[in-house]
Motif scaffolding. Structure first.
Motif, mmCIF file in Angstrom:
data_model
loop_
_atom_site.group_PDB
_atom_site.id
_atom_site.type_symbol
_atom_site.label_atom_id
_atom_site.label_comp_id
_atom_site.label_asym_id
_atom_site.label_seq_id
_atom_site.Cartn_x
_atom_site.Cartn_y
_atom_site.Cartn_z
ATOM 1 N N GLY A 17 0.808 -1.216 0.000
ATOM 2 C CA GLY A 17 0.000 0.000 0.000
ATOM 3 C C GLY A 17 0.836 1.259 0.000
ATOM 4 O O GLY A 17 0.596 2.185 -0.780
ATOM 5 N N LYS A 21 1.089 4.324 -2.768
ATOM 6 C CA LYS A 21 0.943 5.750 -2.456
ATOM 7 C C LYS A 21 2.117 6.547 -3.009
ATOM 8 O O LYS A 21 1.941 7.608 -3.603
ATOM 9 C CB LYS A 21 0.895 5.964 -0.938
ATOM 10 N N SER A 35 -3.431 8.947 1.926
ATOM 11 C CA SER A 35 -4.015 7.674 2.375
ATOM 12 C C SER A 35 -5.534 7.654 2.204
ATOM 13 O O SER A 35 -6.115 6.612 1.885
ATOM 14 C CB SER A 35 -3.689 7.422 3.847
ATOM 15 N N TYR A 39 -6.320 4.155 0.079
ATOM 16 C CA TYR A 39 -6.871 2.988 0.762
ATOM 17 C C TYR A 39 -8.366 2.756 0.508
ATOM 18 O O TYR A 39 -8.784 1.608 0.353
ATOM 19 C CB TYR A 39 -6.506 3.013 2.251
ATOM 20 N N ARG A 43 -9.815 -0.724 -1.070
ATOM 21 C CA ARG A 43 -10.977 -1.460 -0.531
ATOM 22 C C ARG A 43 -12.017 -1.697 -1.629
ATOM 23 O O ARG A 43 -12.599 -2.776 -1.724
ATOM 24 C CB ARG A 43 -11.593 -0.711 0.646
ATOM 25 N N ARG A 65 0.572 -5.173 3.942
ATOM 26 C CA ARG A 65 -0.431 -5.665 2.999
ATOM 27 C C ARG A 65 0.083 -5.486 1.585
ATOM 28 O O ARG A 65 0.482 -4.397 1.183
ATOM 29 C CB ARG A 65 -1.745 -4.919 3.192
ATOM 30 N N TYR A 67 -0.788 -5.990 -2.470
ATOM 31 C CA TYR A 67 -1.926 -6.042 -3.386
ATOM 32 C C TYR A 67 -1.466 -6.538 -4.759
ATOM 33 O O TYR A 67 -0.442 -6.100 -5.264
ATOM 34 C CB TYR A 67 -2.559 -4.658 -3.519
#
Length: 175
Positions: A17, A21, A35, A39, A43, A65, A67
């Motif tokens: 994550g 960013k 953020s 984020y 989601r 995390r 992705y």
């Protein structure tokens, strides 16, 4: 636009994550994307099954995390990138995003992106000409309009260069 940018960055492979960013921020001309932007989009992507997430141990004992793009996410990304509307043609960031991943787009989509952006720039140049002819813009207003017209000319020359480059790419792929 930010959703396409994030999906395109994940196209390269799994990303954390914070890494998303930072990389999206650099592309957007900032240090990081906020953020509160990144984020919620991640989601949404998870809910749409466009990305998967796995938790992996970090270097300092924390959990991170990671992705990854799914087949559905990849399909959605390319459908949306291959569609380039008149509104997209007016957006410098939408144009730059697509040019940045041209090799992944279909040849017809590349041609459409370049043609529509060029047509938009041509219309914009004509509007600036009409503006100069209809009102007195003054010394510094004239400087701004002149600068904008030079930018249009430079970008249209770049589009012609990109058209030649993509034609050469298409010829190589056909071999």
């Amino acid at each position: 636009m930010n959703d396409l940018l994030l999906l395109a960055i994940i196209l390269d492979g799994p990303k954390y994550g914070y890494q998303l960013k930072r990389e999206a921020g650099w592309i957007a001309g900032q240090d990081n994307l906020h953020s509160n932007l990144v984020y919620p989009l991640l989601r949404k992507f998870l809910g749409q099954k466009w990305v998967t997430m796995k938790t992996v141990p970090g270097e300092r004992g924390q959990t991170r995390r990671q992705y990854s793009l799914t087949a559905a996410g990849r399909q959605n990304l390319f459908e949306r990138l291959n569609a380039f509307s008149e509104a997209d043609a007016a957006s410098e960031s939408a144009f730059h995003l697509r040019v940045g991943i041209f090799p992944a787009l279909q040849p017809q989509a590349r041609e459409t992106v370049l043609a529509r952006r060029d047509a938009y720039l041509q219309k914009r140049g004509l509007k600036l000409e009409a503006l100069e002819a209809s009102i007195r813009v003054g010394k510094f207003g004239g400087e701004v309009v002149g600068y904008m017209r030079k930018q249009i000319d430079m970008e249209r020359a770049w589009i012609r260069h990109l058209q030649r480059t993509t034609k050469a790419l298409n010829r190589r792929r056909k071999r």
